[in-house]
Design an enzyme around this catalytic site. Structure first.
Site, PDB file in Angstrom:
ATOM      1  N   CYS A  65      82.436 -10.538  43.299  1.00 43.10           N
ATOM      2  CA  CYS A  65      82.008  -9.411  44.128  1.00 43.10           C
ATOM      3  C   CYS A  65      82.978  -8.237  43.979  1.00 43.10           C
ATOM      4  O   CYS A  65      84.134  -8.317  44.382  1.00 43.10           O
ATOM      5  CB  CYS A  65      81.910  -9.908  45.576  1.00 43.10           C
ATOM      6  SG  CYS A  65      82.144  -8.710  46.872  1.00 43.10           S
ATOM      7  N   CYS A  68      84.559  -6.743  47.013  1.00 50.15           N
ATOM      8  CA  CYS A  68      85.586  -7.650  47.552  1.00 50.15           C
ATOM      9  C   CYS A  68      86.926  -7.401  46.875  1.00 50.15           C
ATOM     10  O   CYS A  68      87.975  -7.440  47.516  1.00 50.15           O
ATOM     11  CB  CYS A  68      85.187  -9.107  47.354  1.00 50.15           C
ATOM     12  SG  CYS A  68      83.672  -9.561  48.203  1.00 50.15           S
TER      13      CYS A  68
END
Ligand code: ZN
Length: 149
Positions: A65, A68
């Site tokens: 991600c 992230c």
């Protein structure tokens, strides 16, 4: 208050800190006092939420991600700035899917604030450091009255 990354015990570290490397009172391993985020699994997370004398900020993330990864240094900075007053934990939702489904995580990154053993706030998506810190402090002021150290 610092969580031992090895055994999960909470240690009170006196200020000013004594000379030398602080050690964990339970396992006698080196106690990490930088405030840097600590990786946990579902079980360690539960114990930390219930046992932490200070509020917990949890980052739910996964390696694939991109947002992230953007959030990681922000979390790190907040954790270090609030060392001893806020515990920053990270849970890899790929490695621990049961924990993330228990928390009903819809998307990542998701940030959850816990105080006094319960969730007081959550939000998803990357946000600038100042905004993240403000959100955490506001959540604690509203939802976790008396929980701030
Ligand atoms: Zn320990």
């Amino acid at each position: 208050m610092f969580r031992c990354a090895t055994c999960g015990a909470f240690n009170r570290v006196r200020e000013p800190r004594p000379q030398g490397t602080p050690e964990c009172g339970r396992c006698h391993g080196v106690l990490e006092v930088s405030g840097a985020p600590q990786e946990v699994d579902g079980e360690a997370l539960d114990r930390a939420i219930l046992g932490s004398p200070v509020p917990v900020l949890l980052d739910l993330w996964a390696p694939w991600c991109a947002p992230c990864r953007t959030a990681a240094p922000i979390l790190d900075a907040v954790g270090r700035a609030q060392a001893g007053r806020l515990l920053v934990l990270k849970l890899n939702t790929d490695q621990h899917p049961e924990a993330s489904s228990r928390l009903r995580v819809q998307g990542i990154p998701t940030f959850v604030v816990f105080a006094g053993g319960r969730e007081v706030a959550r939000r998803s998506g990357v946000l600038p450091r100042a905004e993240l810190e403000r959100w955490v402090m506001n959540s604690l002021a509203q939802g976790g009255a008396g929980a701030t150290a």
